[in-house]
Design an enzyme around this catalytic site. Structure first.
Site, mmCIF file in Angstrom:
data_model
loop_
_atom_site.group_PDB
_atom_site.id
_atom_site.type_symbol
_atom_site.label_atom_id
_atom_site.label_comp_id
_atom_site.label_asym_id
_atom_site.label_seq_id
_atom_site.Cartn_x
_atom_site.Cartn_y
_atom_site.Cartn_z
ATOM 1 C CG HIS A 23 38.082 16.247 -3.525
ATOM 2 N ND1 HIS A 23 38.628 15.320 -2.652
ATOM 3 C CD2 HIS A 23 39.141 16.775 -4.211
ATOM 4 C CE1 HIS A 23 39.938 15.294 -2.817
ATOM 5 N NE2 HIS A 23 40.278 16.162 -3.749
ATOM 6 C CG ASP A 108 37.557 13.730 -0.022
ATOM 7 O OD1 ASP A 108 38.124 14.782 0.347
ATOM 8 O OD2 ASP A 108 37.915 13.102 -1.032
#
Length: 205
Positions: A23, A108
């Site tokens: 992330h 991401d």
């Protein structure tokens, strides 16, 4: 507008426990961009400040034809958690007078295979809470996204658990290349435009 800066934001969660998570790949890319430009992130925000909660660096990115320094950029890493990234992004855009089309979000992306990069402006957020909050705060979805592929979780692993885990040992072998390529993509967007960057990164088979 051509003389104004770009705002480049790397999404992630604050704190060393999240630094290696999938992330946080957006913030890894911002660190690479800062390293390239010799810029240093400084804190923004706090109880006694009206400025956004973010680590910010100002720089020139890339090189224009003829060797002139590239466009002005504001590099930013929100110091809030991912799902409330929008406030700092909107505040920075207002503070530096950056229109939405010159805001670049690096993040991401589950729906892209690992180590691939795609770029777009506008469209849906694909369930990404950081993007959803950003769209809400900016009042538009029409900002640039540099989407760094992290792939889908294996088996029945929950997507939230997957993105909050570090890259595997095998993935980390390619991670420096991926971060470098994503930084190149950002640089290409601000120096030559989104379409030129898409042409380069979307032709990979």
């Amino acid at each position: 507008m051509s003389e104004g800066p770009w705002l480049v934001v790397g999404l992630g969660n604050p704190g060393p426990q999240y630094a290696g998570n999938r992330h946080n790949v957006g913030q890894m890319v911002l660190d690479e961009l800062a390293s390239r430009t010799g810029a240093t992130f400084g804190a923004r925000g706090g109880l006694l400040s009206r400025r956004p909660k973010a680590a910010v660096a100002e720089a020139r990115l890339g090189t224009l034809p003829g060797g002139a320094p590239g466009p002005r950029v504001v590099l930013a890493k929100p110091t809030t958690y991912m799902n409330v990234s929008g406030g700092p992004v909107a505040a920075l855009a207002q503070y530096y007078d950056v229109p939405a089309e010159r805001v670049v979000m690096v993040h991401d992306e589950l729906d892209i295979p690992y180590a691939e990069i795609k770029l777009k402006i506008g469209g849906g957020e694909g369930g990404h809470n950081g993007l959803r909050d950003t769209s809400k705060a900016l009042g538009t979805k029409d900002y640039v996204r540099v989407r760094v592929g992290v792939g889908r979780p294996p088996g029945r692993m929950d997507a939230a658990d997957y993105v909050l885990r570090d890259f595997t040992a095998a993935e980390r072998k390619d991670l420096p290349w991926l971060v470098d390529a994503a930084a190149d993509a950002v640089e290409l967007v601000v120096t030559e435009g989104l379409e030129r960057a898409q042409l380069k990164y979307h032709t990979r088979s």
